[in-house]
Design a protein around this motif. Structure first.
Motif, PDB file in Angstrom:
ATOM      1  N   ALA A   1       0.860  -1.176   0.000  1.00  0.00           N
ATOM      2  CA  ALA A   1       0.000   0.000   0.000  1.00  0.00           C
ATOM      3  C   ALA A   1       0.901   1.231   0.000  1.00  0.00           C
ATOM      4  O   ALA A   1       1.719   1.394   0.912  1.00  0.00           O
ATOM      5  CB  ALA A   1      -0.902   0.012   1.227  1.00  0.00           C
ATOM      6  N   SER A   2       0.776   2.076  -1.012  1.00  0.00           N
ATOM      7  CA  SER A   2       1.695   3.195  -1.152  1.00  0.00           C
ATOM      8  C   SER A   2       0.957   4.450  -1.591  1.00  0.00           C
ATOM      9  O   SER A   2       0.174   4.422  -2.544  1.00  0.00           O
ATOM     10  CB  SER A   2       2.784   2.859  -2.173  1.00  0.00           C
ATOM     11  N   GLN A   3       1.231   5.549  -0.911  1.00  0.00           N
ATOM     12  CA  GLN A   3       0.665   6.820  -1.352  1.00  0.00           C
ATOM     13  C   GLN A   3       1.280   7.230  -2.688  1.00  0.00           C
ATOM     14  O   GLN A   3       0.610   7.808  -3.539  1.00  0.00           O
ATOM     15  CB  GLN A   3       0.905   7.895  -0.288  1.00  0.00           C
ATOM     16  N   SER A   4       2.542   6.914  -2.882  1.00  0.00           N
ATOM     17  CA  SER A   4       3.247   7.213  -4.129  1.00  0.00           C
ATOM     18  C   SER A   4       3.142   6.048  -5.095  1.00  0.00           C
ATOM     19  O   SER A   4       3.495   4.923  -4.763  1.00  0.00           O
ATOM     20  CB  SER A   4       4.725   7.495  -3.837  1.00  0.00           C
ATOM     21  N   GLY A   5       2.680   6.332  -6.322  1.00  0.00           N
ATOM     22  CA  GLY A   5       2.616   5.289  -7.328  1.00  0.00           C
ATOM     23  C   GLY A   5       3.979   4.802  -7.740  1.00  0.00           C
ATOM     24  O   GLY A   5       4.209   3.594  -7.892  1.00  0.00           O
ATOM     25  N   ALA A   6       4.909   5.727  -7.918  1.00  0.00           N
ATOM     26  CA  ALA A   6       6.252   5.360  -8.352  1.00  0.00           C
ATOM     27  C   ALA A   6       6.938   4.476  -7.316  1.00  0.00           C
ATOM     28  O   ALA A   6       7.567   3.464  -7.661  1.00  0.00           O
ATOM     29  CB  ALA A   6       7.086   6.610  -8.615  1.00  0.00           C
ATOM     30  N   TYR A   7       6.803   4.828  -6.040  1.00  0.00           N
ATOM     31  CA  TYR A   7       7.466   4.046  -5.003  1.00  0.00           C
ATOM     32  C   TYR A   7       6.784   2.691  -4.836  1.00  0.00           C
ATOM     33  O   TYR A   7       7.455   1.665  -4.651  1.00  0.00           O
ATOM     34  CB  TYR A   7       7.468   4.800  -3.672  1.00  0.00           C
ATOM     35  N   GLY A   8       5.456   2.679  -4.913  1.00  0.00           N
ATOM     36  CA  GLY A   8       4.752   1.406  -4.806  1.00  0.00           C
ATOM     37  C   GLY A   8       5.125   0.453  -5.922  1.00  0.00           C
ATOM     38  O   GLY A   8       5.356  -0.736  -5.692  1.00  0.00           O
ATOM     39  N   ALA A   9       5.206   0.977  -7.158  1.00  0.00           N
ATOM     40  CA  ALA A   9       5.601   0.140  -8.291  1.00  0.00           C
ATOM     41  C   ALA A   9       7.032  -0.342  -8.132  1.00  0.00           C
ATOM     42  O   ALA A   9       7.360  -1.485  -8.488  1.00  0.00           O
ATOM     43  CB  ALA A   9       5.441   0.921  -9.592  1.00  0.00           C
ATOM     44  N   HIS A  10       7.901   0.524  -7.592  1.00  0.00           N
ATOM     45  CA  HIS A  10       9.294   0.118  -7.355  1.00  0.00           C
ATOM     46  C   HIS A  10       9.354  -1.046  -6.374  1.00  0.00           C
ATOM     47  O   HIS A  10      10.092  -2.021  -6.602  1.00  0.00           O
ATOM     48  CB  HIS A  10      10.087   1.304  -6.812  1.00  0.00           C
ATOM     49  N   LEU A  11       8.588  -0.973  -5.288  1.00  0.00           N
ATOM     50  CA  LEU A  11       8.564  -2.070  -4.322  1.00  0.00           C
ATOM     51  C   LEU A  11       8.065  -3.360  -4.971  1.00  0.00           C
ATOM     52  O   LEU A  11       8.615  -4.443  -4.725  1.00  0.00           O
ATOM     53  CB  LEU A  11       7.659  -1.718  -3.140  1.00  0.00           C
ATOM     54  N   ALA A  12       7.024  -3.235  -5.798  1.00  0.00           N
ATOM     55  CA  ALA A  12       6.452  -4.417  -6.445  1.00  0.00           C
ATOM     56  C   ALA A  12       7.455  -5.074  -7.379  1.00  0.00           C
ATOM     57  O   ALA A  12       7.599  -6.305  -7.405  1.00  0.00           O
ATOM     58  CB  ALA A  12       5.190  -4.026  -7.206  1.00  0.00           C
ATOM     59  N   VAL A  13       8.169  -4.264  -8.155  1.00  0.00           N
ATOM     60  CA  VAL A  13       9.176  -4.810  -9.073  1.00  0.00           C
ATOM     61  C   VAL A  13      10.337  -5.414  -8.296  1.00  0.00           C
ATOM     62  O   VAL A  13      10.847  -6.489  -8.641  1.00  0.00           O
ATOM     63  CB  VAL A  13       9.674  -3.717 -10.033  1.00  0.00           C
ATOM     64  N   ALA A  14      10.763  -4.742  -7.225  1.00  0.00           N
ATOM     65  CA  ALA A  14      11.860  -5.263  -6.412  1.00  0.00           C
ATOM     66  C   ALA A  14      11.489  -6.619  -5.819  1.00  0.00           C
ATOM     67  O   ALA A  14      12.309  -7.549  -5.786  1.00  0.00           O
ATOM     68  CB  ALA A  14      12.208  -4.271  -5.304  1.00  0.00           C
TER      69      ALA A  14
ATOM     70  N   PHE B   1       4.852  -3.321   7.793  1.00  0.00           N
ATOM     71  CA  PHE B   1       6.107  -2.580   7.717  1.00  0.00           C
ATOM     72  C   PHE B   1       5.813  -1.267   6.997  1.00  0.00           C
ATOM     73  O   PHE B   1       5.451  -1.271   5.813  1.00  0.00           O
ATOM     74  CB  PHE B   1       7.159  -3.382   6.944  1.00  0.00           C
ATOM     75  N   LEU B   2       5.923  -0.148   7.702  1.00  0.00           N
ATOM     76  CA  LEU B   2       5.511   1.137   7.149  1.00  0.00           C
ATOM     77  C   LEU B   2       6.682   2.109   7.131  1.00  0.00           C
ATOM     78  O   LEU B   2       7.333   2.343   8.152  1.00  0.00           O
ATOM     79  CB  LEU B   2       4.357   1.718   7.960  1.00  0.00           C
ATOM     80  N   LEU B   3       6.952   2.667   5.942  1.00  0.00           N
ATOM     81  CA  LEU B   3       7.963   3.702   5.789  1.00  0.00           C
ATOM     82  C   LEU B   3       7.273   5.048   5.723  1.00  0.00           C
ATOM     83  O   LEU B   3       6.461   5.289   4.829  1.00  0.00           O
ATOM     84  CB  LEU B   3       8.783   3.471   4.516  1.00  0.00           C
ATOM     85  N   LYS B   4       7.570   5.924   6.675  1.00  0.00           N
ATOM     86  CA  LYS B   4       7.026   7.284   6.673  1.00  0.00           C
ATOM     87  C   LYS B   4       8.077   8.222   6.097  1.00  0.00           C
ATOM     88  O   LYS B   4       9.135   8.407   6.666  1.00  0.00           O
ATOM     89  CB  LYS B   4       6.651   7.711   8.096  1.00  0.00           C
ATOM     90  N   ALA B   5       7.765   8.816   4.943  1.00  0.00           N
ATOM     91  CA  ALA B   5       8.694   9.734   4.282  1.00  0.00           C
ATOM     92  C   ALA B   5       8.364  11.174   4.660  1.00  0.00           C
ATOM     93  O   ALA B   5       7.289  11.476   5.169  1.00  0.00           O
ATOM     94  CB  ALA B   5       8.607   9.572   2.771  1.00  0.00           C
ATOM     95  N   GLY B   6       9.304  12.053   4.383  1.00  0.00           N
ATOM     96  CA  GLY B   6       9.054  13.481   4.529  1.00  0.00           C
ATOM     97  C   GLY B   6       9.357  14.067   5.891  1.00  0.00           C
ATOM     98  O   GLY B   6       8.921  15.178   6.197  1.00  0.00           O
ATOM     99  N   ARG B   7      10.100  13.363   6.722  1.00  0.00           N
ATOM    100  CA  ARG B   7      10.400  13.894   8.050  1.00  0.00           C
ATOM    101  C   ARG B   7      11.535  14.914   8.009  1.00  0.00           C
ATOM    102  O   ARG B   7      11.563  15.852   8.792  1.00  0.00           O
ATOM    103  CB  ARG B   7      10.747  12.759   9.009  1.00  0.00           C
ATOM    104  N   SER B   8      12.478  14.742   7.096  1.00  0.00           N
ATOM    105  CA  SER B   8      13.563  15.718   6.945  1.00  0.00           C
ATOM    106  C   SER B   8      13.166  16.808   5.959  1.00  0.00           C
ATOM    107  O   SER B   8      12.169  16.677   5.238  1.00  0.00           O
ATOM    108  CB  SER B   8      14.832  15.019   6.448  1.00  0.00           C
TER     109      SER B   8
END
Length: 266
Positions: free
Chosen positions: A171-184, A250-257
């Motif tokens: 489950a990904s808010q970002s399409g690009a990152y979600g697709a990257h995880l799926a391909v990986a 397993f959840l990655l929260k981006a945007g903290r920095s």
């Protein structure tokens, strides 16, 4: 937004596991946004009914094509909207009037572009609420459920192969990152058979996707990517549902920095 109970997450069934789908803006070209979902579903053996909608064609990729949503022989469980933003409101209204239960809105040009786009997004959500429809997006890469051959996505990642069957849900808010995880996952021999990308999250959020996966009979592990939270209780309800089902998240929260915030905003 309001928090959902664990039982309420089943309301996403039409979005995640539909038995019929209308593609508004359907293309005969399998490389175009409106053609990729149809090509992928046909190649994967989706057993549900596919209804292309395009006023300029009588057939799309070998399937009968309908000029309007109103002309469809039945109400599709989910509608995929692959038209320009200026036509998206009309498409969502037509799907709602037909009795559609959920919409995946590929179209961009909404809240991510400013106030005017935000008003158009709010109009779409209002239409969906009046008709009892759930909305994925807008500005989403879409969703797939490989176990049933449903590919409501225009991701080019499928050009190099379909996902492996298996117990991972993404489950990904970002399409690009979600697709990257799926391909990986696929390239490492891991089975990630469900992918949901939420885009602008006008309605359906990463929390909703996690909650649905908590109830899924096929997903055993959830991997999630989140850029921002707007409804804490909704996420807590989803995580509690996953915990009750014995499924780790397993959840990655981006945007903290500062750099990460700029990347998320882009």
């Amino acid at each position: 937004m309001t928090a959902l109970t664990a039982e309420d997450f089943s309301a996403l069934d039409a979005l995640m596991a539909p038995r019929s789908v209308a593609v508004v803006g359907a293309s005969d070209d399998p490389t175009r946004i409106g053609g990729r979902p149809i090509a992928a579903m046909r190649a994967a053996g989706f057993r549900g009914r596919i209804f292309p909608v395009n006023p300029g064609r009588s057939a799309v990729q070998g399937l009968p094509c309908f000029a309007t949503v109103a002309a469809l022989p039945e109400a599709p469980e989910v509608g995929i909207v692959a038209v320009a933003a200026r036509h998206a409101v009309e498409a969502v209204a037509a799907l709602g009037a037909k009795g559609c239960r959920a919409v995946t809105l590929f179209s961009a040009g909404f809240a991510e572009t400013g106030d005017e786009g935000g008003r158009a997004q709010a109009e779409i959500l209002g239409i969906a609420r009046r008709h009892g429809m759930r909305v994925l997006g807008p500005n989403t890469l879409g969703v797939y459920n490989a176990g049933i051959g449903y590919y409501g996505t225009f991701s080019s990642s499928l050009d190099s192969g379909f996902p492996r069957p298996g117990p991972i849900g993404i489950a990904s808010q970002s399409g690009a990152y979600g697709a990257h995880l799926a391909v990986a996952a696929r390239d490492r021999g891991l089975g990630a058979s469900v992918l949901v990308t939420t885009g602008n999250e006008a309605d359906v959020t990463v929390a909703d996707a996690i909650g649905w996966m908590a109830r899924s009979e096929t997903v055993e592990v959830v991997c999630a990517y989140q850029e921002g939270f707007r409804d804490g209780p909704r996420m807590i309800a989803a995580l509690e549902a996953a915990r009750a089902a014995g499924k780790p998240v397993f959840l990655l929260k981006a945007g903290r920095s500062r750099l990460g915030a700029a990347a998320a905003a882009s």
